[in-house]
Design an enzyme around this catalytic site. Structure first.
Site, short mmCIF file in Angstrom:
data_model
loop_
_atom_site.label_atom_id
_atom_site.label_comp_id
_atom_site.label_asym_id
_atom_site.label_seq_id
_atom_site.Cartn_x
_atom_site.Cartn_y
_atom_site.Cartn_z
N ASN A 49 0.83 -1.21 0.00
CA ASN A 49 0.00 0.00 0.00
C ASN A 49 0.86 1.25 0.00
O ASN A 49 0.58 2.23 -0.72
CB ASN A 49 -0.90 0.03 1.25
CG ASN A 49 -2.01 -1.00 1.22
OD1 ASN A 49 -2.31 -1.57 0.18
ND2 ASN A 49 -2.60 -1.23 2.37
N ARG A 377 -10.06 -3.09 -14.59
CA ARG A 377 -8.98 -4.01 -14.25
C ARG A 377 -9.50 -5.44 -14.42
O ARG A 377 -10.61 -5.75 -13.97
CB ARG A 377 -8.50 -3.84 -12.81
CG ARG A 377 -8.03 -2.45 -12.44
CD ARG A 377 -7.46 -2.43 -11.02
NE ARG A 377 -7.35 -1.08 -10.49
CZ ARG A 377 -6.35 -0.24 -10.72
NH1 ARG A 377 -5.37 -0.63 -11.52
NH2 ARG A 377 -6.33 0.96 -10.19
N ARG A 407 -4.55 2.95 -13.34
CA ARG A 407 -3.17 3.06 -12.88
C ARG A 407 -2.56 1.71 -12.52
O ARG A 407 -3.14 0.93 -11.78
CB ARG A 407 -3.09 4.00 -11.68
CG ARG A 407 -1.67 4.53 -11.43
CD ARG A 407 -1.60 5.36 -10.18
NE ARG A 407 -2.57 6.43 -10.12
CZ ARG A 407 -2.38 7.65 -10.64
NH1 ARG A 407 -1.27 7.91 -11.29
NH2 ARG A 407 -3.31 8.57 -10.52
N HIS A 437 -14.72 4.62 -14.78
CA HIS A 437 -14.53 3.73 -13.65
C HIS A 437 -15.77 2.88 -13.38
O HIS A 437 -15.80 2.08 -12.44
CB HIS A 437 -14.19 4.59 -12.40
CG HIS A 437 -13.71 3.83 -11.23
ND1 HIS A 437 -14.44 3.70 -10.06
CD2 HIS A 437 -12.55 3.15 -11.02
CE1 HIS A 437 -13.76 2.98 -9.19
NE2 HIS A 437 -12.61 2.63 -9.73
N ARG A 567 -13.62 2.75 4.70
CA ARG A 567 -12.45 1.88 4.88
C ARG A 567 -11.14 2.66 4.95
O ARG A 567 -10.30 2.43 5.80
CB ARG A 567 -12.36 0.87 3.73
CG ARG A 567 -11.28 -0.18 3.93
CD ARG A 567 -10.97 -0.92 2.65
NE ARG A 567 -10.08 -0.15 1.80
CZ ARG A 567 -10.13 -0.14 0.46
NH1 ARG A 567 -11.05 -0.83 -0.17
NH2 ARG A 567 -9.28 0.58 -0.24
N HIS A 595 -14.69 -3.31 -0.34
CA HIS A 595 -14.63 -2.52 -1.58
C HIS A 595 -16.00 -2.08 -2.07
O HIS A 595 -16.11 -1.27 -2.98
CB HIS A 595 -13.93 -3.37 -2.66
CG HIS A 595 -13.48 -2.61 -3.85
ND1 HIS A 595 -14.11 -2.69 -5.08
CD2 HIS A 595 -12.45 -1.74 -4.03
CE1 HIS A 595 -13.50 -1.91 -5.95
NE2 HIS A 595 -12.49 -1.32 -5.35
#
Length: 710
Positions: A49, A377, A407, A437, A567, A595
């Site tokens: 992270n 992704r 990214r 997104h 989160r 998520h």
């Protein structure tokens, strides 16, 4: 709408708040409810992270400081230089805690019969001889070095690269040589000596064998370091360019990105490391002192991740128990089911394979004329991509919106683009200046003014690998409103310069998701003032958008209860809205990565939404996102159950106090949302495999009670 609400500037800085999140990940390595080997995993996750943080967020702050001549950040009222100093101080504290836990856990490895971390100095002469043989055979052939006399730079070292800096005296002259740790060998050398298993770090072995590499002088000083670089370069997709031009631009972008300035310079703080040499080195190579960290242990704890696989195989009871995710088990096909019902899945307890079932049935259905999907992704060797290729080769019109600017997934998305184009899919890229997104798939059985078919709208990526560890929601339906809205959505994406359509059911960014959230908060406020009832529940990864925070503050001042599960970064403060404030903020950090995004507004009715968007300015204003209301009464009931479980979590939940710090309850009631969902999964599966599932359920339950007790 947001401009009508007074914002008084009471907000935390996003990046300082994020470091508190990474501290929460580190703390899982010290939790009694975390299995022993998973504690190592969380230390590695925290390290990973931080790499992204120093490659993206810190460069952004540095750029803002330079562009504004050290101006003031709007949210927090802090100068950028002050923020960077606070980040450095807070991260130093995180490192101390992280390595304290690492050392404690490492000491327990021999007792668990998993080997032992050793340094070269701890080996006896015979063991050193064996280690030196490994160096000669497996490491020395890959070593190289660069010598510096006058001109100093590290441009050739890429992001996340580790190296040794060696100060030498050769022919009466002092020189510095840089020896990169080779990528071709693993970070740990496994040595079995006299029936004992040892793990020796490769950089330690290199350090003690440098005389085998240098024979032309005397080694005076050595330091081991690792760098992070600025990877925050931006790429705009021009919709007027053809695809080949866009791909060419992306390849140049990826090459240039590796040359960013050094944002973190981590040094292994060994007892014999000379402070004078460190100062000399960072001065000669022009490294900002603010980037320098002296690390009290091995650099880059992600080296633990490859070790976990054999450790887990050797000691399977030292990790979270395995579970079998729910598959599609209905007697009828999924598409037939969706003709009459909506379906809401929650990964990972519901298997991502059910989305693959949805795609397979759509491809097999002779009524299917088109499939349209967004890709942000995907996994390596993605089953989703293979199915889309199969659909195109079968003659179905397949349109895939691929976001090349996702990214660190740019290279994989380039590969996916090539594969899909070769299969005959129509490929489109994101809107200029805005990443797409959204997570959605549209299956059309009829096109035109009144399209028909099926939709899937989710909160997470189409990645079967991460879906095993990320908590996400996925909504399936054949409702006409959804289908019509998504048909308009994809038309908007496909047409350069098109204006965002007006949707009947969905909300979309830029701007409209923010407007929807703020308007619903204000509706709840008005209802609460009239009746004394009503509340708001929000679950997101980050809460940083000033306008949304202002709306929350405005409603909280009159007493509207807010239950916020955030989160990561949370810029909202508690305790600033007066005596009637009733805001509870927690961060759920546990076995899985939370998520999913849920927006729930309770006034005279129940207004439930799932979304791909976090409540961040970038997601509200600068990205193409989707939010979908949940209409089906049964699915509303399921989502309300999920909300209730998260609201009660006092095991995995860290709670924010009025100083912006996070704490855990000393005497929790034992409500873990993630474990509750796994227990409910076992209950659901008993009908199809009662004996096997009952045994698995007993194993999970026994493990959970054992962990809580100890």
């Amino acid at each position: 709408m947001a401009s009508e609400i007074n914002y008084d500037g009471k907000c935390y800085n996003r990046d300082l708040s994020w470091l508190l999140f990474n501290r929460r990940v580190i703390e899982l390595a010290n939790e009694t409810t975390t299995p022993f080997l998973d504690r190592f995993r969380f230390l590695a996750i925290a390290a990973n992270n931080l790499d992204e943080f120093y490659s993206v967020r810190v460069p952004s702050l540095q750029s803002q400081m330079e562009l504004t001549h050290d101006g003031v950040e709007e949210k927090s009222g802090l100068h950028y230089s002050k923020i960077l100093k606070k980040l450095h101080k807070r991260n130093e504290k995180n490192f101390q805690i992280q390595y304290d836990y690492f050392n404690r856990l490492s000491e327990q490895l021999p007792a668990e019969q998993l080997g032992q971390f050793v340094t070269y100095e701890q080996l006896n002469p015979h063991e050193r001889e064996r280690a030196d043989q490994v160096f000669d055979q497996r490491i020395l052939p890959f070593l190289s070095f660069t010598t510096y006399d006058d001109n100093y730079n590290l441009d050739y070292l890429k992001d996340k690269r580790m190296a040794l800096a060696v100060k030498m005296k050769t022919k009466g002259k002092q020189r510095i040589r840089i020896v990169p740790v080779p990528l071709e060998v693993r970070r740990t050398i496994r040595l079995t000596l006299e029936d004992q298993l040892y793990y020796l770090r490769v950089e330690d072995l290199i350090r003690h064998n440098l005389t085998n590499l240098f024979d032309d002088g005397k080694i005076e000083r050595i330091l081991t370091f690792r760098i992070n670089r600025d990877l925050d370069a931006s790429l705009d997709v021009d919709k007027d360019d053809n695809n080949q031009d866009t791909i060419k631009n992306l390849r140049h972008y990826l090459a240039d990105r590796e040359k960013g300035r050094i944002t973190q310079f981590a040094i292994e703080s060994l007892p014999d490391v000379d402070s004078a040499f460190i100062s000399e080195f960072i001065q000669k190579f022009k490294i900002d002192e603010q980037a320098v960290y002296r690390i009290p242990g091995p650099l880059d704890l992600t080296f633990l991740l490859p070790l976990l696989k054999p450790w887990k195989k050797a000691q399977p009871t030292l990790v979270y128990p395995k579970f079998t995710a729910q598959q599609w088990t209905a007697q009828q096909s999924m598409l037939q089911y969706l003709q009459e019902h909506d379906l809401l899945l929650q990964y990972p307890d519901d298997s991502f394979d059910q989305f693959l079932t949805f795609l397979r049935e759509a491809i097999a259905d002779p009524q299917t004329i088109a499939i349209k999907q967004t890709i942000y992704r995907v996994a390596d060797n993605s089953a989703v991509i293979e199915l889309l290729k199969e659909a195109a080769q079968k003659g179905i019109q397949v349109t895939v919106m691929i976001e090349l600017r996702a990214r660190f997934d740019e290279a994989n998305n380039l590969k996916v683009t090539s594969e899909l184009e070769d299969a005959g899919c129509n490929i489109i890229f994101g809107k200029k200046y805005m990443k797409v997104h959204s997570k959605t798939c549209l299956v059309l059985t009829k096109d035109g003014v009144d399209p028909a078919g099926y939709v899937q709208i989710g909160t997470g990526n189409y990645n079967e690998a991460t879906a095993k560890g990320f908590v996400d929601l996925s909504l399936f339906s054949s409702r006409a409103d959804y289908v019509k809205d998504l048909a308009a959505f994809f038309n908007y994406l496909e047409q350069p310069g098109a204006q965002p359509p007006k949707y009947k059911s969905l909300a979309a960014s830029p701007h409209r998701i923010e407007d929807m959230v703020i308007q619903n908060i204000q509706k709840v406020k008005e209802y609460y003032q009239a009746t004394g009832r009503g509340h708001v529940f929000l679950k997101v990864n980050s809460l940083t958008d000033v306008d949304v925070i202002a709306a929350i503050y405005d409603a909280a001042r009159v007493g509207v209860p807010f239950r916020l599960i955030v989160r990561g970064a949370c810029c909202l403060e508690v305790g600033v809205c007066g005596p009637r404030e009733n805001i509870v903020v927690s961060s759920v950090v546990g076995q899985f990565l939370e998520h999913s995004r849920i927006y729930a507004f309770y006034d005279e009715g129940t207004n439930l939404w799932i979304s791909s968007a976090d409540l961040m300015t970038r997601n509200m204003d600068n990205r193409v996102e989707l939010a979908a209301p949940v209409f089906d009464p049964k699915m509303q009931q399921r989502l309300e159950h999920i909300i209730a479980i998260y609201s009660q979590d006092d095991v995995d939940g860290f709670f924010m106090n009025q100083k912006g710090k996070y704490f855990k309850y000393e005497s929790p009631k034992g409500h873990s949302a993630q474990q509750t969902f796994l227990h409910e999964l076992a209950d659901r599966q008993q009908a199809t495999a009662p004996n096997a599932v009952q045994r698995a359920w007993m194993h999970v339950t026994d493990w959970w009670h054992h962990q809580r007790k100890h």
